[in-house]
Motif scaffolding. Structure first.
Motif, mmCIF file in Angstrom:
data_model
loop_
_atom_site.group_PDB
_atom_site.id
_atom_site.type_symbol
_atom_site.label_atom_id
_atom_site.label_comp_id
_atom_site.label_asym_id
_atom_site.label_seq_id
_atom_site.Cartn_x
_atom_site.Cartn_y
_atom_site.Cartn_z
ATOM 1 N N ALA A 77 53.306 -22.716 70.854
ATOM 2 C CA ALA A 77 52.226 -21.922 70.385
ATOM 3 C C ALA A 77 51.358 -22.776 69.515
ATOM 4 N N ARG A 78 50.121 -22.281 69.423
ATOM 5 C CA ARG A 78 49.160 -23.179 68.588
ATOM 6 C C ARG A 78 48.514 -22.083 67.572
ATOM 7 N N LEU A 79 48.108 -22.318 66.410
ATOM 8 C CA LEU A 79 47.690 -21.807 65.247
ATOM 9 C C LEU A 79 46.361 -22.480 64.591
ATOM 10 N N THR A 80 45.418 -21.919 64.410
ATOM 11 C CA THR A 80 44.260 -22.506 63.749
ATOM 12 C C THR A 80 44.085 -21.466 62.506
ATOM 13 N N VAL A 81 44.398 -22.039 61.297
ATOM 14 C CA VAL A 81 44.550 -21.332 60.152
ATOM 15 C C VAL A 81 43.280 -21.726 59.088
ATOM 16 N N GLN A 82 42.510 -20.726 58.794
ATOM 17 C CA GLN A 82 41.408 -21.075 58.054
ATOM 18 C C GLN A 82 41.957 -20.608 56.610
ATOM 19 N N THR A 83 41.723 -21.395 55.570
ATOM 20 C CA THR A 83 42.102 -21.243 54.137
ATOM 21 C C THR A 83 40.848 -21.140 53.113
ATOM 22 N N ASN A 84 41.174 -20.806 51.973
ATOM 23 C CA ASN A 84 40.100 -20.900 51.052
ATOM 24 C C ASN A 84 40.266 -21.783 50.039
ATOM 25 N N VAL A 85 41.139 -22.660 50.520
ATOM 26 C CA VAL A 85 41.655 -24.025 49.545
ATOM 27 C C VAL A 85 41.387 -25.402 50.382
ATOM 28 N N LEU A 86 40.657 -26.179 49.961
ATOM 29 C CA LEU A 86 40.517 -27.559 50.558
ATOM 30 C C LEU A 86 41.854 -28.155 50.254
ATOM 31 N N ALA A 143 45.141 -27.325 51.639
ATOM 32 C CA ALA A 143 46.342 -26.844 51.651
ATOM 33 C C ALA A 143 47.216 -27.316 52.347
ATOM 34 N N LEU A 144 48.510 -27.307 51.875
ATOM 35 C CA LEU A 144 49.849 -27.932 52.471
ATOM 36 C C LEU A 144 50.473 -26.871 53.243
ATOM 37 N N VAL A 145 50.906 -27.204 54.615
ATOM 38 C CA VAL A 145 51.614 -26.289 55.163
ATOM 39 C C VAL A 145 53.261 -26.774 55.331
ATOM 40 N N GLU A 146 53.958 -25.751 55.035
ATOM 41 C CA GLU A 146 55.401 -26.170 55.040
ATOM 42 C C GLU A 146 55.981 -25.482 56.266
ATOM 43 N N LEU A 147 56.558 -26.055 57.225
ATOM 44 C CA LEU A 147 57.279 -25.553 58.620
ATOM 45 C C LEU A 147 58.679 -25.885 58.420
ATOM 46 N N GLU A 148 59.178 -24.886 59.411
ATOM 47 C CA GLU A 148 60.791 -25.294 59.601
ATOM 48 C C GLU A 148 60.873 -26.772 60.033
ATOM 49 N N PRO A 149 61.935 -27.132 59.460
ATOM 50 C CA PRO A 149 62.307 -28.546 59.878
ATOM 51 C C PRO A 149 62.350 -28.873 61.420
ATOM 52 N N GLU A 150 61.607 -29.728 61.995
ATOM 53 C CA GLU A 150 61.822 -30.091 63.322
ATOM 54 C C GLU A 150 61.036 -29.213 64.214
ATOM 55 N N ARG A 151 60.398 -28.080 63.712
ATOM 56 C CA ARG A 151 59.855 -27.100 64.542
ATOM 57 C C ARG A 151 58.469 -27.127 64.822
ATOM 58 N N GLY A 152 57.786 -27.948 64.271
ATOM 59 C CA GLY A 152 56.233 -28.025 64.503
ATOM 60 C C GLY A 152 55.441 -29.187 63.736
ATOM 61 N N VAL A 153 54.281 -29.127 64.027
ATOM 62 C CA VAL A 153 53.348 -30.417 63.331
ATOM 63 C C VAL A 153 52.105 -29.484 62.779
ATOM 64 N N ALA A 154 51.771 -30.205 61.489
ATOM 65 C CA ALA A 154 50.548 -29.356 61.051
ATOM 66 C C ALA A 154 49.433 -30.630 60.569
ATOM 67 N N THR A 155 48.334 -30.365 61.128
ATOM 68 C CA THR A 155 47.324 -31.411 60.661
ATOM 69 C C THR A 155 46.032 -30.518 60.033
ATOM 70 N N SER A 156 45.853 -31.036 58.861
ATOM 71 C CA SER A 156 44.735 -30.473 57.937
ATOM 72 C C SER A 156 43.381 -31.078 58.111
ATOM 73 N N SER A 157 42.357 -30.293 58.086
ATOM 74 C CA SER A 157 40.962 -30.909 58.224
ATOM 75 C C SER A 157 40.098 -30.141 57.221
ATOM 76 N N GLY A 158 39.682 -30.465 56.125
ATOM 77 C CA GLY A 158 39.057 -29.438 55.161
ATOM 78 C C GLY A 158 39.552 -28.404 55.084
ATOM 79 N N PHE A 159 39.026 -26.926 55.427
ATOM 80 C CA PHE A 159 39.671 -25.756 55.193
ATOM 81 C C PHE A 159 40.429 -25.357 56.298
ATOM 82 N N ASP A 178 57.103 -24.697 67.723
ATOM 83 C CA ASP A 178 57.804 -23.795 69.037
ATOM 84 C C ASP A 178 57.783 -22.463 69.100
ATOM 85 N N ALA A 179 57.711 -21.740 70.033
ATOM 86 C CA ALA A 179 57.509 -20.480 70.337
ATOM 87 C C ALA A 179 58.667 -19.837 69.593
ATOM 88 N N GLY A 180 58.366 -18.443 69.235
ATOM 89 C CA GLY A 180 59.622 -17.760 68.678
ATOM 90 C C GLY A 180 58.991 -17.092 67.299
#
Length: 195
Positions: A123-132, A134-150, A157-159
């Motif tokens: 599954a894919r999420l696009t998360v908008q934040t109010n903080v330039l 922001a760090l995203v912590e995921l469950e180990p080995e369950r995903g990848v997060a890439t930040s660009s600005g806000f 993984d789905a679930g």
């Protein structure tokens, strides 16, 4: 496939240095390329010994050292083998994007088929934040997060997934989301300063 990629480190040793600097990554030093070659050889041996988790660690490190996209095919294949759908999907996508013009059409077609199969469990999420930044912590080995600005793009993984959002000077915010295979969701997560 694994045996065929041992030509990859040889390709890595001679080809990576000719890569233009405009690609966005620094050209690896001869020492880094030598270490990458050793890591790839180690990964090959671990894969042949049926130790995919250990082989995956070495393939990842070989790629980090060399920036050679041809190594991503093996990373992606092993991520999928050990059950990391999102990480496999991400690696297949990088392989197809970065390997264009550097890998055979046969390997590109193989990667495209594997990408399609791996992505069905993500599954894919696009998360908008109010903080330039922001760090995203995921469950180990369950995903990848890439930040660009806000914005933060998250491939998981789905679930039922747990995500944490933080930045020094702000309170951490945690979410639990249930995501269906193939789901694409946009959400906003604001971080507050401590009272």
């Amino acid at each position: 496939l694994t045996g065929g990629l041992m030509g990859g480190p040889g390709f890595l040793m001679g080809h990576a240095q000719r890569q233009p600097a405009s690609v966005g990554r620094a050209v690896p030093s001869p020492e880094a390329l030598s270490q990458a070659y050793a890591m790839a050889e180690s990964a090959q041996g671990l894969a042949e010994a049926r130790r995919p988790e250990a082989a995956l660690v070495d393939w990842r490190r070989a790629y980090e050292l060399s920036s050679d996209p041809t190594l991503l095919l093996e990373v992606a294949r092993l991520e999928r083998e050990v059950g990391h759908a999102a990480r496999a999907t991400h690696a297949f996508e990088l392989f197809l994007a970065q390997g264009e013009g550097r890998v055979s059409e046969q390997r590109r077609l193989f990667a495209a088929r594997q990408l399609q199969a791996a992505a069905t469990n993500t599954a894919r999420l696009t998360v908008q934040t109010n903080v330039l930044g922001a760090l995203v912590e995921l469950e180990p080995e369950r995903g990848v997060a890439t930040s660009s600005g806000f914005l933060v793009n998250v491939l998981v993984d789905a679930g039922e997934r747990r995500l944490g959002f933080s930045k020094p000077g702000f309170e951490t915010r945690s979410l639990v989301l249930t995501l269906e295979p193939g789901e694409v969701r946009t959400l906003r997560v604001d971080l507050d300063r401590p009272a």
